[in-house]
Design an enzyme around this catalytic site. Structure first.
Site, PDB file in Angstrom:
ATOM      1  N   GLY A 167      -2.519  -7.976  22.263  1.00 27.25           N
ATOM      2  CA  GLY A 167      -1.299  -8.206  21.744  1.00 27.25           C
ATOM      3  C   GLY A 167      -0.310  -7.108  21.762  1.00 27.25           C
ATOM      4  O   GLY A 167      -0.775  -5.972  21.809  1.00 27.25           O
ATOM      5  N   ASP A 168       1.109  -7.333  22.017  1.00 23.22           N
ATOM      6  CA  ASP A 168       2.148  -6.436  22.034  1.00 23.22           C
ATOM      7  C   ASP A 168       3.348  -7.249  21.627  1.00 23.22           C
ATOM      8  O   ASP A 168       3.613  -8.386  22.110  1.00 23.22           O
ATOM      9  CB  ASP A 168       2.199  -5.822  23.682  1.00 23.22           C
ATOM     10  CG  ASP A 168       3.120  -4.495  23.452  1.00 23.22           C
ATOM     11  OD1 ASP A 168       3.147  -3.774  23.000  1.00 23.22           O
ATOM     12  OD2 ASP A 168       4.161  -4.620  24.376  1.00 23.22           O
ATOM     13  N   THR A 169       4.160  -6.452  21.050  1.00 25.97           N
ATOM     14  CA  THR A 169       5.428  -6.954  20.503  1.00 25.97           C
ATOM     15  C   THR A 169       6.728  -6.146  20.832  1.00 25.97           C
ATOM     16  O   THR A 169       6.506  -4.750  20.631  1.00 25.97           O
ATOM     17  CB  THR A 169       5.347  -7.300  18.912  1.00 25.97           C
ATOM     18  OG1 THR A 169       4.309  -8.005  18.816  1.00 25.97           O
ATOM     19  CG2 THR A 169       6.593  -7.733  18.472  1.00 25.97           C
TER      20      THR A 169
END
Length: 306
Positions: A167-169
Site C-alpha cells: 500500500g502507498d498513499t
C-alpha cells in the site's frame, strides 16, 4: 384512463432508455461502473465515473428527451456487496503479510477489520520519478514495488505467504504529489498550500497471492478521496507543525488526529485518508474469494517450501 395511459407511456419511455443504454454499460475489472444505467426493482440509477462529471442519456425511440445528472463518485453494481465478515475464520488462519511499517495500516487491518496481519516493512526506496506518473498510477506502482520486494524476500527465506498486501498513499493538489514533509519548513509550506483548498488523497493497493499453478498473481487498485481544508491561520499551521504530527504523514497531516481539525469536508472513504481504503479492500478481497482465486483450498499458513 387518460392518467393510466400517460403513466404507461412514461414507463415505456424509461424502459426504452434502459434498453438503449444498458448495452453500453462499461464495468471495470473490480465491477465498478464507468458509465451506463442499472434498473433495480426499486429504482433506476444512472452512473458515470469521476468527480463532478456529467452523464447524458440520449433519446432512442418514442421521442425520449435527453436527461442529465451530476454525481461525484462511482458506484458498484451489486445485489449485496460481497464482504469478508462471514469468512473471518479462513482469513484469520491465513498468512497475510502487510509490506509496510505504517501503524495506521496495521490498525485498520488488525484492530478494525480483525485480521491477523504480520507487518514486514519493505526496503523499496520509494524513489520513482513522479514526472512519469499521475498521482493514481504513482501510488499503485509504489505499492506494487513494496509488495514485490517483500514477496521475493519471503520466498527466498522459504516461506509461502497466502497474501502480501502493498500500500502507498499520497496527497495531491492540482496533480502535484505531496508526500511526507522533510522538515518543519517543508511541512508549513505543504499545509499553507492545502489551506482553503480541496485536494485528493490517493491510495494504491496491490494484492499478491499464489495462483492455481503456484505462480504469483496480483490484483491492484487505486482509491481517491477528496478532502477540503478550511482557511488556516499562520499561527494554526505553526502550532500544528510544532506538535510533531505532520512528519510521518502524506501531505503533512493526519485526519484521525489533530489534523482532523483542519478538515471541513470529505468526499469518499475516510479510512483512505488515514492510509488504507478499508471498504474497497474488503470488496476486492471478497471478490477474489468469490472467484475461487484466493483461499479456494484454505489458507496455507506460510508453509515452508522444500
Amino acid at each position: 384512463q387518460q392518467w393510466a395511459s400517460r403513466a404507461q407511456r412514461r414507463l415505456g419511455a424509461v424502459l426504452t432508455v434502459v434498453l438503449a443504454v444498458f448495452t453500453e454499460l462499461k464495468v471495470s475489472e473490480a465491477g465498478f461502473v464507468s458509465s451506463g444505467v442499472l434498473l433495480s426493482p426499486s429504482s433506476l440509477h444512472l452512473f458515470q465515473s469521476g468527480r463532478e462529471s456529467s452523464f447524458t442519456v440520449t433519446g432512442a425511440r418514442g421521442g425520449v428527451q435527453a436527461h442529465s445528472c451530476r454525481i461525484s463518485q462511482h458506484h458498484r453494481i451489486t445485489k449485496g456487496t460481497t464482504m469478508i465478515l462471514d469468512r473471518m475464520d479462513v482469513l484469520k488462519a491465513a498468512s497475510i503479510i502487510l509490506a509496510s511499517q505504517s501503524p495506521r495500516r496495521v490498525e485498520i487491518l488488525n484492530e478494525i477489520v480483525g485480521l491477523n496481519v504480520r507487518a514486514i516493512p519493505s526496503t523499496f526506496e520509494e524513489d520513482l520519478d513522479k514526472s512519469k506518473f499521475t498521482p493514481a498510477t504513482y501510488v499503485q506502482e509504489t505499492a506494487r514495488h513494496k509488495a514485490l520486494e517483500v514477496w521475493k524476500k519471503l520466498v527466498e527465506q522459504g516461506e509461502s505467504p497466502d497474501l502480501v498486501i502493498g500500500g502507498d498513499t499520497v496527497v495531491a493538489l492540482d496533480d502535484k504529489i505531496l508526500e511526507k514533509p522533510d522538515d518543519k519548513a517543508h511541512a508549513e509550506k505543504m499545509l499553507g498550500e492545502l489551506s482553503g483548498h480541496t485536494h485528493s488523497v490517493f491510495s494504491g493497493v496491490v494484492l499478491l497471492y499464489p495462483g492455481k499453478d503456484g505462480e504469483m498473481e496480483e490484483k491492484k487498485f487505486t482509491e481517491e478521496t477528496r478532502v477540503t481544508f478550511a482557511e488556516l491561520s499562520p499561527a494554526a499551521i505553526t502550532a500544528y507543525v510544532e506538535s510533531g504530527e505532520p512528519f510521518d504523514k502524506a501531505g503533512g497531516y493526519g485526519i484521525q488526529a489533530k489534523g482532523g481539525m483542519f478538515v471541513s469536508g470529505i468526499n469518499g472513504c475516510y479510512y483512505n485518508v488515514m492510509g488504507f481504503p478499508m471498504h474497497r479492500f474488503c470488496v476486492e478481497l471478497g471478490a477474489l474469494m468469490d472467484e475461487g482465486l484466493l483461499f479456494a483450498d484454505g489458507p496455507r499458513k506460510a508453509a515452508k517450501t522444500k
